[in-house]
Design a protein around this motif. Structure first.
Motif, mmCIF file in Angstrom:
data_model
loop_
_atom_site.group_PDB
_atom_site.id
_atom_site.type_symbol
_atom_site.label_atom_id
_atom_site.label_comp_id
_atom_site.label_asym_id
_atom_site.label_seq_id
_atom_site.Cartn_x
_atom_site.Cartn_y
_atom_site.Cartn_z
ATOM 1 N N PHE A 24 0.925 -1.131 -0.072
ATOM 2 C CA PHE A 24 -0.011 -0.111 0.092
ATOM 3 C C PHE A 24 0.857 1.194 0.053
ATOM 4 O O PHE A 24 0.624 2.224 -0.737
ATOM 5 N N LEU A 25 1.894 1.193 0.850
ATOM 6 C CA LEU A 25 3.040 2.376 0.943
ATOM 7 C C LEU A 25 3.593 2.527 -0.474
ATOM 8 O O LEU A 25 3.726 3.862 -0.928
ATOM 9 N N ILE A 26 3.733 1.384 -1.171
ATOM 10 C CA ILE A 26 4.384 1.601 -2.409
ATOM 11 C C ILE A 26 3.377 2.202 -3.191
ATOM 12 O O ILE A 26 3.924 3.032 -4.276
ATOM 13 N N ALA A 27 2.180 1.674 -3.414
ATOM 14 C CA ALA A 27 1.179 2.269 -4.505
ATOM 15 C C ALA A 27 1.110 3.810 -4.216
ATOM 16 O O ALA A 27 1.126 4.495 -5.170
ATOM 17 N N VAL A 28 1.019 4.245 -2.871
ATOM 18 C CA VAL A 28 0.986 5.585 -2.592
ATOM 19 C C VAL A 28 1.957 6.467 -3.064
ATOM 20 O O VAL A 28 1.921 7.593 -3.596
ATOM 21 N N SER A 29 3.115 5.844 -2.719
ATOM 22 C CA SER A 29 4.275 6.678 -3.110
ATOM 23 C C SER A 29 4.362 6.505 -4.721
ATOM 24 O O SER A 29 4.470 7.657 -5.154
ATOM 25 N N GLY A 30 4.121 5.555 -5.270
ATOM 26 C CA GLY A 30 4.072 6.003 -6.845
ATOM 27 C C GLY A 30 3.107 6.764 -7.491
ATOM 28 O O GLY A 30 3.227 7.655 -8.073
ATOM 29 N N LEU A 31 1.751 6.772 -6.717
ATOM 30 C CA LEU A 31 0.945 7.445 -7.234
ATOM 31 C C LEU A 31 1.248 8.996 -6.758
ATOM 32 O O LEU A 31 1.107 10.073 -7.521
ATOM 33 N N GLY A 32 1.912 9.226 -5.743
ATOM 34 C CA GLY A 32 2.229 10.575 -5.314
ATOM 35 C C GLY A 32 3.404 11.070 -6.191
ATOM 36 O O GLY A 32 3.218 12.159 -6.380
ATOM 37 N N ALA A 33 4.172 10.186 -6.537
ATOM 38 C CA ALA A 33 5.280 10.598 -7.602
ATOM 39 C C ALA A 33 4.676 10.817 -9.036
ATOM 40 O O ALA A 33 4.853 12.285 -9.311
ATOM 41 N N ILE A 297 -3.109 9.729 -19.042
ATOM 42 C CA ILE A 297 -3.322 8.210 -19.337
ATOM 43 C C ILE A 297 -2.124 7.528 -18.754
ATOM 44 O O ILE A 297 -2.275 6.599 -18.067
ATOM 45 N N ALA A 298 -0.891 8.078 -18.683
ATOM 46 C CA ALA A 298 0.275 7.416 -18.023
ATOM 47 C C ALA A 298 -0.196 7.269 -16.396
ATOM 48 O O ALA A 298 0.017 6.310 -15.751
ATOM 49 N N ALA A 299 -0.813 8.483 -15.828
ATOM 50 C CA ALA A 299 -1.118 8.256 -14.364
ATOM 51 C C ALA A 299 -2.184 7.236 -13.998
ATOM 52 O O ALA A 299 -2.080 6.462 -13.299
ATOM 53 N N LEU A 300 -3.216 7.115 -15.326
ATOM 54 C CA LEU A 300 -4.135 6.303 -15.034
ATOM 55 C C LEU A 300 -3.575 4.739 -15.138
ATOM 56 O O LEU A 300 -4.107 4.038 -14.375
ATOM 57 N N VAL A 301 -2.640 4.757 -16.060
ATOM 58 C CA VAL A 301 -2.188 3.336 -16.411
ATOM 59 C C VAL A 301 -1.459 2.913 -15.277
ATOM 60 O O VAL A 301 -1.263 1.700 -14.648
ATOM 61 N N ILE A 302 -0.508 3.885 -14.713
ATOM 62 C CA ILE A 302 -0.037 3.468 -13.648
ATOM 63 C C ILE A 302 -0.594 3.327 -12.299
ATOM 64 O O ILE A 302 -0.370 2.129 -11.652
ATOM 65 N N ALA A 303 -1.701 4.001 -12.006
ATOM 66 C CA ALA A 303 -2.562 3.628 -10.939
ATOM 67 C C ALA A 303 -2.941 2.455 -11.164
ATOM 68 O O ALA A 303 -3.375 1.727 -10.032
ATOM 69 N N VAL A 304 -3.624 1.882 -12.299
ATOM 70 C CA VAL A 304 -4.143 0.820 -12.528
ATOM 71 C C VAL A 304 -3.075 -0.329 -12.359
ATOM 72 O O VAL A 304 -3.534 -1.641 -11.780
ATOM 73 N N LEU A 305 -1.925 -0.145 -12.819
ATOM 74 C CA LEU A 305 -0.846 -1.247 -12.577
ATOM 75 C C LEU A 305 -0.769 -1.547 -11.134
ATOM 76 O O LEU A 305 -0.705 -2.612 -10.699
ATOM 77 N N PHE A 306 -0.508 -0.357 -10.547
ATOM 78 C CA PHE A 306 -0.449 -0.553 -8.935
ATOM 79 C C PHE A 306 -1.504 -0.946 -8.516
ATOM 80 O O PHE A 306 -1.286 -2.113 -7.442
ATOM 81 N N SER A 307 -2.883 -0.887 -8.832
ATOM 82 C CA SER A 307 -3.771 -1.321 -8.084
ATOM 83 C C SER A 307 -3.964 -2.834 -8.470
ATOM 84 O O SER A 307 -4.221 -3.869 -7.440
ATOM 85 N N VAL A 308 -3.447 -3.420 -9.781
ATOM 86 C CA VAL A 308 -3.440 -4.656 -10.114
ATOM 87 C C VAL A 308 -2.341 -5.395 -9.268
ATOM 88 O O VAL A 308 -2.494 -6.347 -8.963
ATOM 89 N N LEU A 309 -1.289 -4.876 -9.196
ATOM 90 C CA LEU A 309 -0.235 -5.370 -8.498
ATOM 91 C C LEU A 309 -0.572 -5.725 -7.132
ATOM 92 O O LEU A 309 -0.342 -6.775 -6.346
#
Length: 789
Positions: A24-33, A297-309
């Motif tokens: 969860f922290l990794i996902a939040v960090s990625g989305l924050g970045a 789109i990049a933010a959405l894709v990364i968010a989706v990837l983090f969510s899937v991960l």
């Protein structure tokens, strides 16, 4: 029934929660970045827009100042040119003062027209130092000027219009260079201001047009006032030069959402005149507008990837948890039936023995074994065997009490733990119900086959049998053996009198091993164990023969089937059903089968030509890679022709390992050995076996023959088998012929050979007298139907 499901450990749960938090922290960090990148892009675009807008405003301001300076410069040059060309000429002509006034008005009008036509000013006026018009004009212009005059008066008093003049020393005549210098000084005495005129932004320029030289008398001062409005053609020109899209003048800052307003201030007092409004060119917004879809789109894709991960990891952790629980389940439960396994049963049993209540309350331990399970497994295949195990487990479980434990120990062996047997009827009722339920038919393979197996149970009562778990289980095993030896399909309770039969199966296997060792002493290379001298005499093995007769031609004997018997010194004559299972369990079936094959070939070599001997072959023998070579060695040793040997197989032999068995049978048939299929129609019958394995003979099972005269479908089944065999060119032997009616009917149906008690029961070789020889070697004796009981 107790089923223990181990709970997950706290350590595993904590690890799972910690892993989830980390992800969860990794996902939040990625989305924050990603958010920082987007915000940085927006900030950079905003800064770029601000810089571009500020630059446009600076350019507009500079352009306005430039236009003001340009007006001042132009009218300065214009005034200088007029002084040099008009006024000197009029004075040199000696014009009178009245005429000078008329000429001055006319000159003022000319100057005004010249300023507007030549330099493009909107208005031009020639006035005196009190801002009075000294030019000829129409009434409309004069009226318009009266509204402007109060605004011009402060400008006429500006010091820049009366600055110091260029002079030369009085003791000499000025040179032409000095005169031009003075003229330039006069030209610089001009001013231009921004102001609001008639409610419009305006550049107003003023220059003196009749200032005389220093040495000449000063006439009445006259000024040229020019007006250029900035909200018309001048604004359009400014818009084109500076790239101001849609520029317009507004008195208030009424810019729309996509516009900016630039305030114009008066030169004299700094008061706001109005606003220039335009749509600015914002490169930052343009770049952001182009990049934002890609960034989104990049933010959405990364968010989706983090969510899937995150979901994948949570799923993996869940699967790992389930796998751990499943592994614990497998460690204590049987995979096939889901019952407790041997380990869990031992745990339950130990708990039962350790429970203080069991010192006063009776419990029972039972071992259960399915009868004839191996025959079902060999005939119908392992899939049917597994299905039978599951169905039997379900039937037994349905008969037990909630506190009872049923466990599968392996194969077709089950164990029962029956606690709290308070009365004498509980144990018998449970055991009777289980035996009765297992005696019912089991439909297998989706109804394609039906198995009848039954079950035997051996019971030990606790604490009557003692307190040691190993001894209790051994006593239950002894009771189970007694139940099987007593005819199967029953249950027995252990008693000390059964100790004499303890380990009876092992004893039987050891005795059979010694008998085989003695019987094969002259052929050590074929024995499964070396002969041992000095052992007790447990009897000997014998081969009995049951003749096979042709259906027709007086029903003469065409051959015989070899059947093994064990003449035990203590138990009498034992049939194969009594010791074949022990031979299979002890790994003696190969040696036993080989011994029977050798004895049968040695006997058949003395029979008339044209007769054959049939020998049963087990699946274990067929799976031996050198089985064909062993058969050829026996034939060579006994000097029996290969075509006079017929090997009888069961259908279960052909179900598994088809490729290996096919190679063995092909090798045997290539040398002339005949292959027959025993008990056809009772097992997992497959017509492809007849063709693929090139079967030479089908033996119709006695169960079909017994239906003749009692059920109509018996004749139909046999007729179908005979017709199939005739079309395939395969011989048929009907087994179990016991009446004259069966003999004649089978012969009429087209069976090629008959076998059964009507002709002969199995006899030892010394009593087999139907193979007498004539001089030609043909069989002499015709068997009289019913002569041998």
């Amino acid at each position: 029934m107790h089923i223990v499901v181990p709970s997950s450990s706290n350590t595993f749960q904590q690890s799972w929660i910690a892993s989830g938090r980390i992800l969860f922290l990794i996902a939040v960090s990625g989305l924050g970045a990603i958010g920082l990148v987007v915000l940085s892009a927006l900030w950079a675009g905003t800064e770029s827009d601000a810089a571009a807008l500020d630059r446009q405003r600076q350019l507009v301001n500079a352009r306005l100042r430039e236009q003001v300076d340009q007006v001042a410069h132009v009218i300065g040059q214009f005034g200088n040119g007029y002084l040099a060309g008009v006024y000197p000429a009029s004075r040199a002509a000696g014009v009178s003062s009245s005429l000078d006034t008329v000429l001055t008005a006319a000159a003022g009008s000319a100057i005004s027209q010249t300023a507007m036509s030549a330099f493009g000013y909107d208005q031009a006026f020639v006035v005196d130092d009190k801002a009075q018009l000294i030019m000829m004009t129409d009434a409309e212009t004069e009226k318009r000027y009266r509204w402007m005059r109060p605004l011009f008066l402060p400008l006429l008093k500006d010091a820049r219009l009366t600055g110091s003049r260029g002079t030369v020393p009085s003791d000499r005549t000025p040179s032409s260079m000095e005169s031009r210098f003075a003229d330039t000084a006069r030209a610089n005495r001009a001013l231009a201001n921004l102001m609001r005129l008639e409610g419009r932004p305006t550049i107003v320029g003023i220059v003196a047009v009749n200032e005389a030289a220093e040495s000449q008398p000063q006439p009445m001062r006259q000024f040229l006032i020019v007006v250029r409005f900035l909200d018309g053609a001048a604004l359009d020109e400014l818009s084109r030069q500076q790239g101001l899209n849609g520029a317009r003048f507004a008195r208030t800052a009424d810019a729309d959402e996509n516009e900016v307003a630039f305030q114009i201030d008066a030169t004299a007092n700094g008061e706001p005149i109005g606003f220039i409004v335009w749509r600015p060119d914002l490169p930052g917004s343009r770049v952001i507008g182009r990049l934002m879809p890609a960034l989104s789109i990049a933010a959405l894709v990364i968010a989706v990837l983090f969510s899937v991960l995150l979901l994948r990891l949570r799923s993996s952790l869940g699967e790992l948890k389930k796998s751990e629980l499943h592994a614990r389940q497998l460690a204590l439960h049987d995979v096939l039936t889901g019952l407790p396994n041997r380990a869990m049963f031992a745990m339950r049993f130990e708990e039962c023995l350790a429970d203080p209540r069991n010192s006063t309350e009776r419990s029972a331990v039972a071992l259960l074994d399915l009868d004839r399970f191996k025959a079902v497994n060999d005939t119908f295949g392992h899939a049917a065997g597994d299905e039978l195990i599951r169905m039997a487990a379900a039937r037994i479980r349905a008969l037990l009490r909630p506190d009872d434990t049923l466990a599968r120990l392996g194969g077709d062996e089950f164990a029962l733990l029956l606690p709290n047997i308070r009365d004498d009827q509980t144990l018998p009722s449970i055991c009777d119900a289980i035996v009765a339920e297992l005696g019912k038919p089991f439909p297998l393979l989706r109804g394609e086959a039906v198995a009848r197996v039954g079950g035997s149970i051996g019971v030990t009562v606790v604490p009557d049998a003692g307190r040691n778990a190993d001894d209790i289980m051994r006593y239950a095993d002894v009771a189970l053996y007694e139940a099987k030896m007593g005819g199967r399909g029953q249950w027995r309770v252990y008693s000390p009198s059964m100790d004499g039969g303890r380990n009876a199966r092992d004893i039987l296997k050891n005795e059979l091993r010694e008998v085989l060792a003695k019987s094969t002493a002259s052929f050590p290379e074929t024995s499964s164990s070396a002969p041992v001298t000095g052992r007790s005499d447990f009897g000997s093995l014998e081969v009995y023969y049951q003749t096979v007769h042709r259906a027709g031609q007086g029903f003469q004997a065409s051959g015989a089937e070899a059947l093994v018997r064990w003449r035990h010194s203590q138990r009498g004559l034992l049939t194969p059903a009594s010791f074949i299972p022990a031979a299979e369990e002890g790994g003696l079936i190969d040696a036993l089968g080989f011994w029977v094959l050798r004895e049968a070939c040695r006997a058949a070599c003395k029979w008339p030509e044209g007769t054959f001997v049939a020998v049963n072959v087990s699946p274990a023998q067929l799976r031996r890679p050198n089985f064909a070579e062993e058969v050829f060695a026996v034939l060579e040793e006994s000097r029996l022709s290969p075509y006079r040997l017929e090997l009888e197989l069961t259908e279960s032999s052909l179900i598994e390992d088809n490729s290996e068995i096919y190679s063995v049978l092909r090798s045997l048939r290539s040398q002339g050995v005949q292959i027959s299929l025993d008990d056809f129609g009772t097992g997992f019958s497959c017509l492809s076996h007849l063709v693929r394995f090139e079967i030479d003979r089908i033996k119709i099972d006695r169960s079909f023959v017994s239906l003749l005269g009692t059920k109509a479908n018996g004749a139909a089944i046999i007729g179908a088998i005979v017709a199939l065999s005739r079309n395939l060119g395969i011989s048929t032997t009907a087994e179990g012929v016991e009446t004259e009616y069966q003999r004649d009917f089978l012969a009429a149906l087209g069976c090629t050979d008959l076998q059964g008690y009507f002709f002969s029961k199995p006899l030892p070789l010394r009593e087999l007298d139907c193979f007498g020889k004539s001089e030609s070697g043909a069989a002499l004796r015709t068997i009289v139907p019913g002569a041998i009981a």
